[in-house]
Design an enzyme around this catalytic site. Structure first.
Site, short mmCIF file in Angstrom:
data_model
loop_
_atom_site.label_atom_id
_atom_site.label_comp_id
_atom_site.label_asym_id
_atom_site.label_seq_id
_atom_site.Cartn_x
_atom_site.Cartn_y
_atom_site.Cartn_z
N THR A 332 38.50 34.34 50.37
CA THR A 332 37.81 34.06 51.26
C THR A 332 36.48 33.38 50.51
O THR A 332 36.10 33.80 49.28
CB THR A 332 37.29 35.79 52.08
OG1 THR A 332 35.93 35.64 53.10
CG2 THR A 332 36.83 36.21 51.00
N HIS A 384 43.01 49.19 41.72
CA HIS A 384 43.62 49.90 40.46
C HIS A 384 44.58 50.36 40.96
O HIS A 384 44.91 51.07 39.26
CB HIS A 384 41.99 50.60 40.02
CG HIS A 384 41.62 50.26 38.71
ND1 HIS A 384 42.65 49.98 37.89
CD2 HIS A 384 40.80 50.87 38.16
CE1 HIS A 384 41.90 49.59 36.84
NE2 HIS A 384 41.03 50.42 36.83
#
Length: 421
Positions: A332, A384
Site C-alpha cells: 500500500t 507475530h
C-alpha cells in the site's frame, strides 16, 4: 403477459447479500437486454446488474436496500413493445397540464396571504423580550433567567439560537465557542465500507500485529526513471513507476523469507510457492485491493501494465470479485496522499503488508559525508504468531537492499535489458 423476475445473481463465492447502490433506470422505463440497470455493492466490489431481457421494468427494491442473493429486485414485462415517437407523444400529454396550470395557480395566489397572516398573529401572543417555547425549555434546563438574555427575534423575542448561545457561558465556555453551523449529516455506510470496517476490527483483535520500520534511498530509482521513462513509455505505452521496483523487491524478499508469504488456517500454517501481490488502489467506492497473480514471474513491463489495467478497472467500477480475491502479500502506498509514516493494517488472511510513504529530500551520511538524498520511510506490519522478528526485519532489510541498489539486485546489472529496451 410474459413477466421476467430478475433475481440478484451471486457476485462470487461466500457473498450472500448485496446493497442496491444506484438504480440506473426509473420505474416504468423500457430497457434493452444486457443494458446496465443498477449498480450493486457487495462486501468486495461494486458491480453492474444487466437486464436479462428487453421490456418495461418495474422496480421491487429501493436504493440502499440490502437484498439477498437470489432475491427478486425487479420485473421486466417482455411483451411490452419498445416505445416509438415518444418525443411527440410527450408534448401532447403535457398540453392539458400547461392549460390547467394557471387555473390551479390562481387559488394558491389568492390564499397565500392567509397563511402568511398566521405567524404574524401568533407573534402577538409573546410579550416583548419573552422567550419562545423552545428557548424557554433551554433556559429552564440551564437555570437561567430570560431577563439575562438579549433576544434577536421579532420584537426582541428570545429565539432558540439566542438561548443556546447564552447557555454556553453558563457551562464554562464563551459565546464565541458556538458560533457557526451546528448541523449534522447521517449517511448509511455501504456494504463494502461496513465489511472493511468489520475486517479491520477483526484483524486488530485476532492477530498479534506488530510493525517494523526502515528507510530506503530512492536515488538510483530516480536516476533510472529519469533516464529511461520516455523511451520506456514510447516502446511499451505505459509509464515506469515506483510500484514495479517495489513489487520486484517484495517478491525477491518473499522468496528469501517464505514465512512472510504464509497464512494461518486454524492450527496450521499455509505456505505459498507463488507470490500473489495485492496492490491497494484508491477508487470512487474506497480502497480496493486487486491482485497481481504470480508477480514473481513478471518483468518490470509486466508489473506496470497489470497495475495500470487493474487501477483503471477500479476507477471505472469494472473490477471483478475474482480480480480482488486471494493475494499472499499486500503493498500500500500512502505516500501518494502525503503520508510520511504509518502502521498499515494486515489484509486478512495474509500475514504481512508493506507500507510505502512520501519521498523527502533529507540529509543522510554516506561514506562519512553528509549528502542530500530522496529518502522514503517504509513500514512492514506482520502477524507475530507466525512471523518472528528475525524474518520480519530480515525481509524489510532485503527490500531496502533492492531499492537502494536496484541495478545489481533487481536488474542483473543490465538496466536496459531488464526494462526490455
Amino acid at each position: 403477459m410474459s413477466v421476467l423476475e430478475m433475481k440478484v445473481p451471486s457476485p462470487g463465492e461466500s457473498i450472500t447479500e448485496v446493497e442496491i447502490a444506484t438504480w440506473l433506470v426509473k420505474d416504468g422505463d423500457y430497457v434493452e437486454k444486457d443494458q446496465p440497470i443498477a449498480e450493486v455493492d457487495s462486501d468486495k466490489a461494486t458491480l453492474e446488474l444487466p437486464a436479462e431481457q428487453s421490456g418495461i421494468i418495474t422496480l421491487k427494491a429501493e436504493e440502499g436496500d440490502v437484498v439477498q442473493v437470489g432475491q427478486v429486485v425487479c420485473l421486466i414485462d417482455m411483451d411490452a413493445a419498445k416505445p416509438e415517437g415518444g418525443s411527440t407523444a410527450a408534448p401532447a400529454a403535457e398540453a392539458p397540464k400547461k392549460e390547467e396550470a394557471p387555473k390551479a395557480a390562481e387559488p394558491a395566489k389568492q390564499e397565500a396571504p392567509k397563511p402568511a397572516a398566521q405567524p404574524a398573529a401568533a407573534t402577538q401572543t409573546y410579550a416583548t423580550g419573552a422567550p419562545s417555547p423552545a428557548a424557554k425549555k433551554i433556559l429552564d434546563e440551564k437555570g437561567m433567567d430570560a431577563a439575562q438574555v438579549s433576544g434577536t427575534g421579532r420584537d426582541g423575542r428570545i429565539t432558540k439560537t439566542d438561548a443556546e448561545l447564552a447557555a454556553v457561558p453558563a457551562m464554562g465556555g464563551t459565546s464565541l465557542t458556538a458560533t457557526g453551523s451546528r448541523s449534522t449529516t447521517t449517511t448509511k455506510l455501504s456494504v463494502l465500507r461496513r465489511k472493511v470496517a468489520s475486517r479491520l476490527v477483526s484483524v486488530k483483535n485476532e492477530t498479534a500485529m506488530l510493525t517494523t520500520f526502515n528507510e530506503v534511498d530512492m536515488s538510483e530509482i530516480f536516476r533510472i526513471r529519469k533516464q529511461y521513462k520516455d523511451e520506456f513509455a514510447q516502446k511499451h505505452g505505459i509509464g515506469l513507476g515506483f510500484m514495479s521496483f517495489f513489487t520486484k523487491a517484495v517478491t525477491r524478499a518473499l522468496q528469501m523469507y517464505p514465512d512472510v508469504n504464509a497464512s494461518i488456517d486454524g492450527d496450521f500454517k499455509v505456505n505459498y510457492d507463488f507470490c500473489d501481490i495485492s496492490v491497494a488502489v484508491s477508487g470512487p467506492k474506497g480502497l480496493m485491493v486487486p491482485v497481481l497473480r504470480n508477480a514473481e514471474n513478471m518483468t518490470f513491463k509486466g508489473v506496470e501494465a497489470n497495475i495500470k489495467n487493474l487501477a483503471e478497472k477500479v476507477r471505472d467500477g469494472k473490477i471483478t470479485v475474482d480480480e480482488m480475491t486471494g493475494g499472499t502479500f499486500t503493498i500500500t502506498n500512502g505516500g501518494v496522499f502525503g503520508s510520511m509514516l504509518s502502521t498499515p493494517i494486515i489484509n486478512p488472511p495474509q500475514s504481512a503488508i508493506l507500507g510505502m510513504h512520501n519521498i523527502i529530500q533529507r540529509p543522510v551520511a554516506v561514506d562519512g559525508q553528509v549528502v542530500i538524498r530522496p529518502m522514503m520511510y517504509v513500514a512492514m506490519s506482520y502477524d507475530h504468531r507466525i512471523i518472528d522478528g528475525r524474518e520480519s526485519v530480515g525481509f524489510l532489510v532485503a527490500v531496502k537492499e533492492a531499492i537502494d541498489n536496484p541495478v545489481a539486485v533487481l536488474m542483473g546489472g543490465d538496466e536496459r535489458k531488464a526494462l526490455e529496451l
